[in-house]
Motif scaffolding. Structure first.
Motif, short mmCIF file in Angstrom:
data_model
loop_
_atom_site.label_atom_id
_atom_site.label_comp_id
_atom_site.label_asym_id
_atom_site.label_seq_id
_atom_site.Cartn_x
_atom_site.Cartn_y
_atom_site.Cartn_z
N THR A 249 -42.20 -32.66 -20.55
CA THR A 249 -41.15 -32.03 -20.26
C THR A 249 -41.15 -30.87 -19.32
N ASN A 250 -42.56 -30.37 -19.12
CA ASN A 250 -42.52 -29.53 -18.08
C ASN A 250 -42.81 -30.13 -16.68
N LEU A 251 -42.64 -31.21 -16.51
CA LEU A 251 -42.86 -31.92 -15.18
C LEU A 251 -41.52 -31.62 -14.37
N PRO A 252 -41.61 -31.80 -13.22
CA PRO A 252 -40.32 -31.80 -12.11
C PRO A 252 -39.93 -33.32 -12.43
N PHE A 253 -38.36 -33.23 -12.84
CA PHE A 253 -37.61 -34.67 -12.74
C PHE A 253 -36.72 -34.75 -11.64
N CYS A 254 -36.97 -35.91 -10.98
CA CYS A 254 -36.03 -35.90 -9.77
C CYS A 254 -34.97 -37.21 -10.18
N LEU A 255 -33.72 -36.96 -10.04
CA LEU A 255 -32.83 -38.22 -10.17
C LEU A 255 -32.84 -38.98 -8.64
N GLU A 256 -32.93 -40.24 -8.79
CA GLU A 256 -32.81 -40.94 -7.64
C GLU A 256 -31.79 -42.23 -8.02
N THR A 257 -30.52 -41.64 -8.71
CA THR A 257 -29.71 -42.71 -9.00
C THR A 257 -28.45 -42.92 -7.85
N PRO A 258 -27.91 -44.01 -7.95
CA PRO A 258 -27.01 -44.05 -6.87
C PRO A 258 -25.81 -43.17 -6.91
N HIS A 259 -25.55 -42.08 -6.19
CA HIS A 259 -24.41 -41.27 -6.29
C HIS A 259 -24.26 -41.00 -4.72
N ASP A 260 -22.86 -40.67 -4.39
CA ASP A 260 -22.60 -40.18 -2.95
C ASP A 260 -22.58 -38.74 -3.08
N THR A 261 -22.02 -37.96 -4.25
CA THR A 261 -21.63 -36.83 -4.13
C THR A 261 -22.53 -35.80 -4.99
N LEU A 262 -22.75 -34.54 -4.53
CA LEU A 262 -23.33 -33.50 -5.15
C LEU A 262 -22.94 -33.62 -6.68
N SER A 263 -21.57 -33.45 -6.90
CA SER A 263 -20.81 -33.21 -8.26
C SER A 263 -21.25 -34.39 -9.13
N GLU A 264 -21.52 -35.68 -8.70
CA GLU A 264 -22.07 -36.58 -9.42
C GLU A 264 -23.22 -36.31 -10.27
N TYR A 265 -24.29 -35.73 -9.32
CA TYR A 265 -25.46 -35.21 -9.98
C TYR A 265 -25.45 -34.11 -10.82
N ALA A 266 -24.62 -33.21 -10.49
CA ALA A 266 -24.41 -32.11 -11.32
C ALA A 266 -23.93 -32.67 -12.83
N ASP A 267 -22.86 -33.58 -12.64
CA ASP A 267 -22.38 -34.12 -13.97
C ASP A 267 -23.66 -34.89 -14.63
N GLU A 268 -24.51 -35.31 -14.16
CA GLU A 268 -25.68 -36.14 -14.64
C GLU A 268 -26.42 -35.32 -15.33
N ILE A 269 -26.74 -34.19 -14.61
CA ILE A 269 -27.67 -33.07 -15.20
C ILE A 269 -27.23 -32.50 -16.48
N LYS A 270 -25.91 -32.15 -16.34
CA LYS A 270 -25.20 -31.80 -17.44
C LYS A 270 -25.53 -32.63 -18.72
N THR A 271 -24.96 -33.86 -18.35
CA THR A 271 -24.90 -34.86 -19.42
C THR A 271 -26.36 -34.81 -20.11
N LEU A 272 -27.48 -34.76 -19.28
CA LEU A 272 -28.86 -34.93 -19.74
C LEU A 272 -29.15 -33.67 -20.78
N SER A 273 -28.75 -32.31 -20.10
CA SER A 273 -29.14 -31.30 -20.95
C SER A 273 -28.32 -31.20 -22.25
N GLU A 274 -27.07 -31.88 -22.21
CA GLU A 274 -26.55 -31.88 -23.43
C GLU A 274 -26.73 -33.02 -24.56
N ALA A 275 -27.38 -34.14 -23.89
CA ALA A 275 -27.66 -35.26 -24.87
C ALA A 275 -28.63 -34.86 -25.86
#
Ligand code: FE
Ligand code: FE
Ligand code: ZN
Length: 275
Positions: A249-275
């Protein structure tokens, strides 16, 4: 709070990668040290880098990740390809001295039919030429899916590489969730077991970063196709659980998911933090 972010293009400059990361509620990111499919590196803008360093310090960034180009293959049969890999390592390490907060991540290589043992010998031969006792940035071997003749699809292979490197104090591992799942490590049903196996074979003190990806391809398929979080065979619950595992949990986590826009990454981060 999770240390999380995504892969970003260097096109807008270093400070902007920091600013974009804040925009998506992140505190780490990854970038390619040079054209991922070529070899050319842009001249470093030292002012831009120093602005980023100050920004990361003020905003309490976790370590960031500098990813080597895909064309780098230290296990290649062709000596010219190996010379290129050596040149890239040398040049990248010199450049990263300006970014002390960066971990350097590379794909161990493909043995292209020479066999795993020979491939590992070639990789360690190069690492032994370029790593010195004064190595500053951590150098990470990425866990691979095992497609084609890729080396590094088992923890044992990564351990063997490390054992053969003389100055291995700064040699670590970046765990890619899509790759280990495709390689046959069951992070969905047996995360504790996978973490325990990593600890036994490599040692958790060597685990320095996670690439957080879902997998389009099934478990054990040895295929490397990233899917957005929750849109693949690993699924959101397993990936969210992984980010909260006490050993990770203390490591850096980096998304390498296929998205074109920053807002898609923002959504993904939000989803993960709420899951
Ligand atoms: Fe990678
Ligand atoms: Fe990766
Ligand atoms: Zn991949």
């Amino acid at each position: 709070m999770l240390n999380i972010g995504c892969h970003l293009s260097t096109a807008k400059g270093f400070l902007n990668m920091g600013l974009d990361t804040t925009k998506i509620d992140g505190n780490t990111f990854q970038f390619f040290t040079r054209n991922p499919r070529g070899g050319q590196a842009k001249d470093l803008d030292l002012n831009d880098i120093s602005d980023l360093n100050k920004y990361m310090e003020t905003n309490h960034f976790a370590p960031i990740i500098a990813h080597a180009p895909y064309t780098l293959n230290p296990a290649a049969a062709d000596p010219k390809t190996r010379e290129f890999a050596e040149m890239v390592f040398r040049d990248d390490f010199a450049r990263l001295k300006h970014l002390p907060n960066a971990l350097y991540n590379f794909h161990p290589g493909s043995h292209v039919g020479q066999g795993i043992e020979k491939g590992i010998d070639l990789i360690t031969e190069i690492l032994n030429k370029i790593l010195t006792p004064n190595q500053e940035n951590w150098v990470l071997l990425e866990t691979m899916s095992g497609k084609g003749s890729e080396i590094g699809a088992t923890f044992g292979e990564l351990r063997t590489i490390m054992d053969q490197v003389n100055y291995r104090d700064k040699l670590g591992v970046c765990l890619d969730t899509c790759h280990v799942f495709a390689a046959g490590y069951d992070i969905v049903n047996n995360l504790d077991g996978v973490v325990a196996e990593f600890d036994k074979i490599i040692g958790l003190d060597r685990l320095k970063a996670v690439h957080l990806n879902d997998s389009l391809m099934p478990f054990g398929s040895h295929k490397d196709r990233h899917a957005p979080i929750g849109k693949g065979e690993i699924g959101l619950p397993a990936l969210a659980r992984l980010t909260r595992h006490p050993a990770l949990t203390n490591l850096p986590f980096c998304l390498e998911t296929p998205h074109d826009t920053l807002s898609e990454y923002a959504d993904e981060i939000k989803t993960l933090s709420e899951a």
